[in-house]
Design an enzyme around this catalytic site. Structure first.
Site, PDB file in Angstrom:
ATOM      1  N   SER A  52      -9.681   1.205   3.129  1.00  0.00           N
ATOM      2  CA  SER A  52      -8.848   2.019   2.276  1.00  0.00           C
ATOM      3  C   SER A  52      -7.789   1.228   1.504  1.00  0.00           C
ATOM      4  CB  SER A  52      -8.146   3.106   3.100  1.00  0.00           C
ATOM      5  OG  SER A  52      -7.279   2.521   4.053  1.00  0.00           O
ATOM      6  N   SER A  83      -9.782  -1.287   7.181  1.00  0.00           N
ATOM      7  CA  SER A  83      -9.194  -1.102   5.860  1.00  0.00           C
ATOM      8  C   SER A  83      -8.436  -2.279   5.279  1.00  0.00           C
ATOM      9  CB  SER A  83      -8.255   0.099   5.869  1.00  0.00           C
ATOM     10  OG  SER A  83      -9.010   1.254   5.724  1.00  0.00           O
ATOM     11  N   LYS A 112       0.861  -1.177   0.000  1.00  0.00           N
ATOM     12  CA  LYS A 112       0.000   0.000   0.000  1.00  0.00           C
ATOM     13  C   LYS A 112       0.903   1.234   0.000  1.00  0.00           C
ATOM     14  CE  LYS A 112      -3.836   1.795   2.878  1.00  0.00           C
ATOM     15  NZ  LYS A 112      -4.648   1.495   4.090  1.00  0.00           N
TER      16      LYS A 112
HETATM   17  N1  GLN Z   1     -13.236   3.459   6.535  1.00  0.00           N
HETATM   18  C1  GLN Z   1     -12.617   3.814   7.789  1.00  0.00           C
HETATM   19  C2  GLN Z   1     -12.204   5.265   7.741  1.00  0.00           C
HETATM   20  O1  GLN Z   1     -12.458   5.861   6.757  1.00  0.00           O
HETATM   21  C3  GLN Z   1     -11.456   2.930   8.068  1.00  0.00           C
HETATM   22  C4  GLN Z   1     -10.255   3.280   7.295  1.00  0.00           C
HETATM   23  C5  GLN Z   1      -9.042   2.508   7.690  1.00  0.00           C
HETATM   24  O2  GLN Z   1      -9.139   1.454   8.333  1.00  0.00           O
HETATM   25  N2  GLN Z   1      -7.909   3.050   7.371  1.00  0.00           N
HETATM   26  O3  GLN Z   1     -11.648   5.807   8.625  1.00  0.00           O
END
Ligand code: GLN
Length: 485
Positions: free
Chosen positions: A153, A177, A78
């Site tokens: 994400s 995420s 990532k």
């Molecule tokens: N969707 C969640 C957020 O927007 C989790 C994102 C993540 O785990 N980085 O914060």
């Protein structure tokens, strides 16, 4: 089978026996990326030249008999992991020319074992999102249906597995995420316990929640990757000095007598029928394998999303204060003085969702509201953590859905942040509790989209969830399904 379809353990066998070279395997992935990534957009940066050089070095090591399970295996990260000399953007315009001067510890560990980096993967900007649509580099598409989101994400990390563009990838999970995109793309994704894996050199979003974890084709690969990156790191004061078990050795088909908790708050009316069907069938599979089910209650579940969005945004507003156009990253060209330069650089560099989070978090931390919001959220977080600890007094693992629906369509929720935030309702509590969770492929929607199931473990109970996930995987065929691309 093509080289790009193999798991780590399968490719390792071929490399070890010298049936194929790492250069051949790496080339197969680079060709695959070239042919499918224009449609999927899982990669922000492809590191073809560096990869081929690293593969040659891996082949030398293999010839010299210095092989680890990861030597010569093509992986991708990532774009939140710092990679020395390789552009790292966090999918933000503010970092679009940033070349880190050092490596993230998790990447150092993979590299030391001989893994080959084929590129850096797309994500939501600063890991804020559930769909990969907030990337400054355009959305990643779900390889199972290019009209759908891959989840987020770590959407690029999941899509790259599903599209067979890397053998394994790393993602990060602050509120879901890793697990949610793994579920949407039909791969395995594990969020380790807070402190299990070093976050040194990982761009911070919400520091009390962020964790690094693997995304792979199967559970055995997940155990391999976790074993490689886990462990204490003096460079990360939140990493825990605790021995790393042999996760591969803990895998086995036996779950007889395993006590699995089903939290009643997670099996609510309104759960998508395909998700419900998948979970019901998974429960039957586990029963057939000899596991016992116990209904449990996690009574503070309803407050998790609100609690998370106070804590995560508060921490984000503080972490993102460092992007000021001075030390690194984008700097506005025209500015009337220093303050104006800060403001313009940030206004130009950050996308809408990141700005929304910074504003929410700054508000929650402001002096008049701190007690009412941030402090209160911290207290509720403790209650949520206690819910889990109490449940683990009677069960070994907890089984839940990963996401309330299969992957949704690109554009469907972008204008409705609240709907987007609710897509993490089943994953967020695990981060608030600081414990571990895994998503494994468990079914398919009527529209042909993968659906995962989540197993949550005790703090540092990664072995138990890997074992339970492995038993399920061995008893089913879901992980063998392939997106047609
Ligand atoms: N969707 C969640 C957020 O927007 C989790 C994102 C993540 O785990 N980085 O914060």
């Amino acid at each position: 089978m093509e080289l790009y379809e193999l798991t780590i353990h399968e490719l390792h066998e071929k490399l070890k026996k010298r049936e194929v070279s790492s250069v051949e395997a790496t080339r197969a992935f680079l060709d695959r990326i070239e042919s499918v990534d224009p449609r999927v957009n899982a990669f922000i940066t492809v590191t073809a030249d560096e990869a081929l050089k690293a593969a040659e070095e891996a082949d030398r090591r293999i010839a010299a008999g210095e092989t680890t399970i990861l030597t010569g295996i093509p992986v991708a990260l990532k774009d939140i992991f710092l990679t020395q000399g390789v552009r790292t953007t966090c999918a933000s315009r503010i970092l679009d020319t940033f070349i880190p001067p050092y490596d993230a510890t998790s990447w150092v560990k993979l590299k030391e074992r001989g893994a080959v980096l084929v590129g850096k993967l797309n994500q939501d900007e600063f890991a804020m999102g559930s769909s990969c649509e907030s990337s400054a580099f355009g959305p990643t598409r779900n390889p199972w249906n290019l009209e759908c989101i891959p989840g987020g994400s770590s959407g690029g990390s999941a899509a790259a597995i599903a599209a067979r563009e890397a053998t394994a990838t790393l993602g990060t999970d602050t509120g879901g995420s890793i697990r949610q995109p793994a579920s949407h793309c039909g791969c395995v994704g594990l969020k380790p316990t807070y402190g299990r894996v070093s976050r040194y050199g990982v761009i911070a979003y919400a520091s009390s929640l962020d964790q690094v974890g693997p995304m792979t084709r199967d559970v055995a690969d997940c155990a391999i990757m976790l074993g490689a990156v886990a462990g204490y790191d003096p460079l990360d004061s939140t990493s825990i000095d605790r021995p790393v078990p042999d996760y591969t050795a803990s895998l086995g088909p036996e779950v007889t007598g395993l006590k699995i908790g089903l939290p009643k708050e997670y099996f609510i009316a309104g759960l998508d029928p395909d998700v419900k069907k998948t979970l019901d069938a998974a429960i039957d599979t586990y029963k057939r394998l000899g596991a016992e089910f116990v209904e449990i209650s996690l009574p503070h579940t309803d407050y998790a999303v609100a609690t998370y969005y106070l804590i995560a945004t508060a921490e984000a507003s503080s972490n993102l204060a460092r992007y000021d156009g001075v030390r690194f990253g984008h700097r506005a060209k025209e500015a009337a003085g220093l303050i104006d330069m800060f403001a313009r650089s940030r206004a130009e560099g950050f996308g809408a969702e990141v700005k929304r989070r910074i504003m929410l978090g700054t508000y929650a931390l402001s002096s008049g509201y701190y007690d009412a919001y941030y402090l209160k959220a911290q207290r509720v977080r403790t209650l949520i953590m206690h819910d889990f600890l109490q449940a683990f007094a009677t069960v070994d693992v907890i089984l839940t859905p990963v996401a309330p629906t299969p992957a949704f369509r690109i554009g469907e929720k972008v204008n409705d942040p609240l709907q987007m935030y609710l897509s993490d309702i089943f994953t967020i509590p695990v981060n608030l509790a600081g414990t571990c969770g895994i998503s494994v492929p468990a079914g398919m929607s009527g529209d042909g989209l993968p659906i995962g199931l989540q197993l949550v473990g005790r703090p540092f109970g990664e072995e138990a969830i890997l074992r339970a996930a492995y038993a399920f995987e061995q008893a089913t065929e879901w992980h063998k399904q392939k997106a047609q691309l």
